[in-house]
Design a protein around this motif. Structure first.
Motif, PDB file in Angstrom:
ATOM      1  N   ARG A 127       0.826  -1.202   0.000  1.00  0.00           N
ATOM      2  CA  ARG A 127       0.000   0.000   0.000  1.00  0.00           C
ATOM      3  C   ARG A 127       0.863   1.256   0.000  1.00  0.00           C
ATOM      4  NH1 ARG A 127      -4.401  -1.919   4.541  1.00  0.00           N
ATOM      5  NH2 ARG A 127      -5.545  -3.382   3.242  1.00  0.00           N
ATOM      6  N   TYR A 128       1.964   1.194   0.725  1.00  0.00           N
ATOM      7  CA  TYR A 128       2.899   2.325   0.737  1.00  0.00           C
ATOM      8  C   TYR A 128       3.427   2.591  -0.674  1.00  0.00           C
ATOM      9  CZ  TYR A 128       7.370   4.719   1.432  1.00  0.00           C
ATOM     10  OH  TYR A 128       8.431   5.582   1.339  1.00  0.00           O
ATOM     11  N   LEU A 129       3.836   1.532  -1.363  1.00  0.00           N
ATOM     12  CA  LEU A 129       4.346   1.692  -2.724  1.00  0.00           C
ATOM     13  C   LEU A 129       3.266   2.205  -3.669  1.00  0.00           C
ATOM     14  CD1 LEU A 129       6.452  -1.600  -3.050  1.00  0.00           C
ATOM     15  CD2 LEU A 129       7.310   0.723  -2.666  1.00  0.00           C
ATOM     16  N   ALA A 130       2.049   1.711  -3.487  1.00  0.00           N
ATOM     17  CA  ALA A 130       0.967   2.045  -4.402  1.00  0.00           C
ATOM     18  C   ALA A 130       0.446   3.466  -4.212  1.00  0.00           C
ATOM     19  CB  ALA A 130      -0.184   1.049  -4.230  1.00  0.00           C
ATOM     20  N   ILE A 131       0.543   4.002  -3.003  1.00  0.00           N
ATOM     21  CA  ILE A 131      -0.045   5.310  -2.718  1.00  0.00           C
ATOM     22  C   ILE A 131       1.017   6.394  -2.574  1.00  0.00           C
ATOM     23  CG2 ILE A 131      -1.424   6.620  -1.054  1.00  0.00           C
ATOM     24  CD1 ILE A 131      -2.989   4.073  -0.507  1.00  0.00           C
ATOM     25  N   VAL A 132       2.038   6.128  -1.770  1.00  0.00           N
ATOM     26  CA  VAL A 132       3.069   7.140  -1.540  1.00  0.00           C
ATOM     27  C   VAL A 132       4.025   7.228  -2.728  1.00  0.00           C
ATOM     28  CG1 VAL A 132       4.943   7.874  -0.008  1.00  0.00           C
ATOM     29  CG2 VAL A 132       2.897   6.793   0.945  1.00  0.00           C
ATOM     30  N   LEU A 133       4.393   6.086  -3.292  1.00  0.00           N
ATOM     31  CA  LEU A 133       5.319   6.051  -4.424  1.00  0.00           C
ATOM     32  C   LEU A 133       4.606   5.576  -5.684  1.00  0.00           C
ATOM     33  CD1 LEU A 133       8.399   4.408  -2.641  1.00  0.00           C
ATOM     34  CD2 LEU A 133       7.882   6.849  -2.901  1.00  0.00           C
ATOM     35  N   ALA A 134       3.379   6.055  -5.866  1.00  0.00           N
ATOM     36  CA  ALA A 134       2.549   5.528  -6.951  1.00  0.00           C
ATOM     37  C   ALA A 134       3.160   5.752  -8.324  1.00  0.00           C
ATOM     38  CB  ALA A 134       1.162   6.175  -6.887  1.00  0.00           C
ATOM     39  N   ALA A 135       3.727   6.930  -8.556  1.00  0.00           N
ATOM     40  CA  ALA A 135       4.264   7.237  -9.880  1.00  0.00           C
ATOM     41  C   ALA A 135       5.418   6.305 -10.256  1.00  0.00           C
ATOM     42  CB  ALA A 135       4.732   8.690  -9.921  1.00  0.00           C
ATOM     43  N   ASN A 136       6.162   5.841  -9.268  1.00  0.00           N
ATOM     44  CA  ASN A 136       7.324   4.991  -9.534  1.00  0.00           C
ATOM     45  C   ASN A 136       7.002   3.502  -9.511  1.00  0.00           C
ATOM     46  OD1 ASN A 136       9.002   7.275  -9.648  1.00  0.00           O
ATOM     47  ND2 ASN A 136       9.241   7.270  -7.413  1.00  0.00           N
ATOM     48  N   SER A 137       5.890   3.137  -8.881  1.00  0.00           N
ATOM     49  CA  SER A 137       5.615   1.707  -8.671  1.00  0.00           C
ATOM     50  C   SER A 137       4.498   1.156  -9.541  1.00  0.00           C
ATOM     51  CB  SER A 137       5.245   1.467  -7.196  1.00  0.00           C
ATOM     52  OG  SER A 137       4.015   2.098  -6.875  1.00  0.00           O
ATOM     53  N   LEU A 202       9.509  -5.793  14.661  1.00  0.00           N
ATOM     54  CA  LEU A 202       9.881  -5.385  13.309  1.00  0.00           C
ATOM     55  C   LEU A 202       8.648  -5.174  12.424  1.00  0.00           C
ATOM     56  CD1 LEU A 202      12.164  -4.738  11.366  1.00  0.00           C
ATOM     57  CD2 LEU A 202      12.275  -7.181  10.776  1.00  0.00           C
ATOM     58  N   PRO A 203       7.679  -6.116  12.382  1.00  0.00           N
ATOM     59  CA  PRO A 203       6.468  -5.852  11.596  1.00  0.00           C
ATOM     60  C   PRO A 203       5.718  -4.602  12.047  1.00  0.00           C
ATOM     61  CG  PRO A 203       6.606  -8.175  12.116  1.00  0.00           C
ATOM     62  CD  PRO A 203       7.685  -7.501  12.909  1.00  0.00           C
ATOM     63  N   LEU A 204       5.629  -4.379  13.365  1.00  0.00           N
ATOM     64  CA  LEU A 204       4.918  -3.201  13.867  1.00  0.00           C
ATOM     65  C   LEU A 204       5.611  -1.913  13.427  1.00  0.00           C
ATOM     66  CD1 LEU A 204       2.613  -2.050  15.589  1.00  0.00           C
ATOM     67  CD2 LEU A 204       4.142  -2.197  17.560  1.00  0.00           C
ATOM     68  N   LEU A 205       6.930  -1.880  13.479  1.00  0.00           N
ATOM     69  CA  LEU A 205       7.673  -0.695  13.043  1.00  0.00           C
ATOM     70  C   LEU A 205       7.470  -0.436  11.553  1.00  0.00           C
ATOM     71  CD1 LEU A 205      11.044  -1.135  14.995  1.00  0.00           C
ATOM     72  CD2 LEU A 205       9.237   0.543  15.434  1.00  0.00           C
ATOM     73  N   ILE A 206       7.529  -1.487  10.748  1.00  0.00           N
ATOM     74  CA  ILE A 206       7.336  -1.331   9.296  1.00  0.00           C
ATOM     75  C   ILE A 206       5.917  -0.856   8.994  1.00  0.00           C
ATOM     76  CG2 ILE A 206       7.233  -2.565   7.099  1.00  0.00           C
ATOM     77  CD1 ILE A 206       9.473  -4.369   8.145  1.00  0.00           C
ATOM     78  N   MET A 207       4.929  -1.474   9.620  1.00  0.00           N
ATOM     79  CA  MET A 207       3.543  -1.075   9.408  1.00  0.00           C
ATOM     80  C   MET A 207       3.314   0.366   9.827  1.00  0.00           C
ATOM     81  SD  MET A 207       1.566  -4.490  10.742  1.00  0.00           S
ATOM     82  CE  MET A 207       0.026  -3.588  10.833  1.00  0.00           C
ATOM     83  N   SER A 208       3.851   0.749  10.971  1.00  0.00           N
ATOM     84  CA  SER A 208       3.645   2.103  11.476  1.00  0.00           C
ATOM     85  C   SER A 208       4.233   3.136  10.526  1.00  0.00           C
ATOM     86  CB  SER A 208       4.276   2.250  12.872  1.00  0.00           C
ATOM     87  OG  SER A 208       3.679   1.351  13.788  1.00  0.00           O
ATOM     88  N   TYR A 209       5.439   2.859  10.028  1.00  0.00           N
ATOM     89  CA  TYR A 209       6.066   3.804   9.099  1.00  0.00           C
ATOM     90  C   TYR A 209       5.263   3.898   7.800  1.00  0.00           C
ATOM     91  CZ  TYR A 209       9.306   5.760   5.712  1.00  0.00           C
ATOM     92  OH  TYR A 209       9.860   6.531   4.722  1.00  0.00           O
ATOM     93  N   CYS A 210       4.909   2.745   7.226  1.00  0.00           N
ATOM     94  CA  CYS A 210       4.193   2.739   5.950  1.00  0.00           C
ATOM     95  C   CYS A 210       2.854   3.468   6.058  1.00  0.00           C
ATOM     96  CB  CYS A 210       3.974   1.301   5.471  1.00  0.00           C
ATOM     97  SG  CYS A 210       5.473   0.446   4.948  1.00  0.00           S
ATOM     98  N   TYR A 211       2.094   3.156   7.096  1.00  0.00           N
ATOM     99  CA  TYR A 211       0.774   3.765   7.212  1.00  0.00           C
ATOM    100  C   TYR A 211       0.857   5.225   7.633  1.00  0.00           C
ATOM    101  CZ  TYR A 211      -1.377  -0.766   6.478  1.00  0.00           C
ATOM    102  OH  TYR A 211      -1.785  -1.954   5.928  1.00  0.00           O
ATOM    103  N   PHE A 212       1.907   5.616   8.358  1.00  0.00           N
ATOM    104  CA  PHE A 212       2.114   7.028   8.677  1.00  0.00           C
ATOM    105  C   PHE A 212       2.357   7.833   7.407  1.00  0.00           C
ATOM    106  CE2 PHE A 212       5.131  10.484   9.597  1.00  0.00           C
ATOM    107  CZ  PHE A 212       4.330  11.273  10.419  1.00  0.00           C
ATOM    108  N   ARG A 213       3.192   7.297   6.510  1.00  0.00           N
ATOM    109  CA  ARG A 213       3.453   7.983   5.251  1.00  0.00           C
ATOM    110  C   ARG A 213       2.209   7.996   4.360  1.00  0.00           C
ATOM    111  NH1 ARG A 213       8.354   8.797   3.237  1.00  0.00           N
ATOM    112  NH2 ARG A 213       7.086  10.073   1.818  1.00  0.00           N
ATOM    113  N   ILE A 214       1.432   6.918   4.399  1.00  0.00           N
ATOM    114  CA  ILE A 214       0.200   6.875   3.611  1.00  0.00           C
ATOM    115  C   ILE A 214      -0.776   7.940   4.094  1.00  0.00           C
ATOM    116  CG2 ILE A 214      -1.854   5.486   3.122  1.00  0.00           C
ATOM    117  CD1 ILE A 214      -0.025   3.029   3.087  1.00  0.00           C
TER     118      ILE A 214
END
Length: 363
Positions: A127-137, A202-214
């Protein structure tokens, strides 16, 4: 982990004065409580995740990379919940398992456990790639790419789960870890540390970062449905945190107990009881995955609606038309677009960008 293992079901512990600490009442309560609760988790987890599998595999609509990840998440949860009846039988029976059943049940349990956590993490990254980096992904998020990533996640789940079950065997009617003498003290600690770090922190940290950026990206969008998308994102993170944090705290305390941090018999009893309760709460998260990641999404509701029509046709003995409106018609923009691309793409790229954002807002 799981506390159904006999390593956690011995009736006697010893305090610092070497006097026997009888926790038989706690074990008896935990046995009844977990048996009932696991039966409920098995029933709901089985039905919910089977619905996800049937809905995603019985539709003619072209699959997306998100569908691939949701399907694999459902398969991980099914593998996990399929072991619960065996553990329930093991707790209630005095016969134990055959050695092969012991090994397979433990292996499937931990592979499903880590696989489910890893696929939840991969979905947040996607979701992070699709929304935050949509133009590149937008050109990289293909079904083939999703299948490759999923195979890698399954390989990682097996690799990470291996230390949890590699020494498990049936010994004197007990299915437990029979460690070599040189590893008897350190291996249970490593198992718990691995579960805490790779299965939670580790999963919680990754999820938190991705959804924060989203969420940051959505706030800059001109889309009146962004509030609903943000609520769904917060729901994913909060539910994961609430269900898994107490259990991982108890695993950490269980690790400290191995170093005699809890010499009191009352503290040992409280720790054992809390571990059983938090474990059942954490494991019930697999029942919520279909609700959070699938049923809450608009695309998946359309899949279920289509599946419902096929079921009606079977039961009624004749074709039943169940229609739904697609999110956007061919050649047209979606009705609610999210204007927040980081660059100024051309007309065709802009249309693909909007559709990519819109699809991922609705899952």
């Amino acid at each position: 982990m799981p506390t159904l293992s006999p390593e956690y079901l011995e009736n006697l512990e010893y305090d610092e004065s070497a006097e026997a600490c009888d926790i038989g009442e706690v074990v008896a309560f935990g046995t009844v409580f977990m048996s009932i609760f696991y039966s409920v988790v098995f029933a709901f987890g089985l039905v919910g995740n089977l619905l996800v599998v049937f809905a995603l595999t019985n539709t003619k609509k072209r699959k997306s990379i998100t569908d691939i990840y949701l399907l694999n998440l459902a398969l991980s949860d099914l593998l996990f919940v399929a072991t619960l009846p065996f553990w329930t039988h093991y707790v209630l029976s005095e016969q134990g398992f055959h050695n092969a059943v012991c090994k397979l049940t433990t292996a499937f349990f931990f592979i499903g456990f880590f696989g489910g956590i890893f696929f939840i993490t991969v979905i947040s990254i996607d979701r992070y790639l699709a929304i935050v980096l949509a133009a590149n992904s937008m050109h990289n998020r293909t079904v083939q790419h999703g299948v490759t990533i999923s195979l890698g996640v399954w390989a990682a789940a097996i690799l990470v789960a291996a230390p949890q079950f590699m020494f498990t065997k049936q010994k004197e009617n007990e299915c437990l870890g029979d460690y070599p003498e040189v590893l008897q003290e350190i291996w249970p600690v490593l198992r718990n540390v691995e579960a805490n770090f790779l299965g939670f922190l580790l999963p919680l940290l990754i999820m938190s970062y991705c959804y924060f950026r989203i969420i940051q990206t959505l706030f800059s969008c001109k889309n009146h449905k962004k509030a609903k998308a943000i609520k769904l994102i917060l729901l994913v993170v909060i539910v994961f945190f609430l269900f898994w944090t107490p259990y991982n705290v108890m695993i950490f305390l269980e690790t400290l107990k191995l170093y005699d941090f809890f010499p009191s018999c009352d503290m040992i009893k409280d720790l054992r009881l809390a571990l059983s309760v938090t474990e059942t709460v954490a494991f019930s998260h697999c029942c919520l995955n279909p609700l959070i990641y699938a049923f809450a999404g608009e695309k998946f509701r359309r899949y279920l609606y289509h599946l419902y029509g096929k079921c009606l046709a079977v039961f009624c003995g004749r074709p039943v038309h169940v229609g739904f409106s697609p999110p956007y018609s061919s050649g047209k923009k979606p009705r609610h677009s999210c204007y927040c691309q980081p660059e100024e793409p051309g007309p065709l790229e802009k249309l693909s960008f909007f559709r990519n954002i819109w699809d991922n807002l609705k899952l």
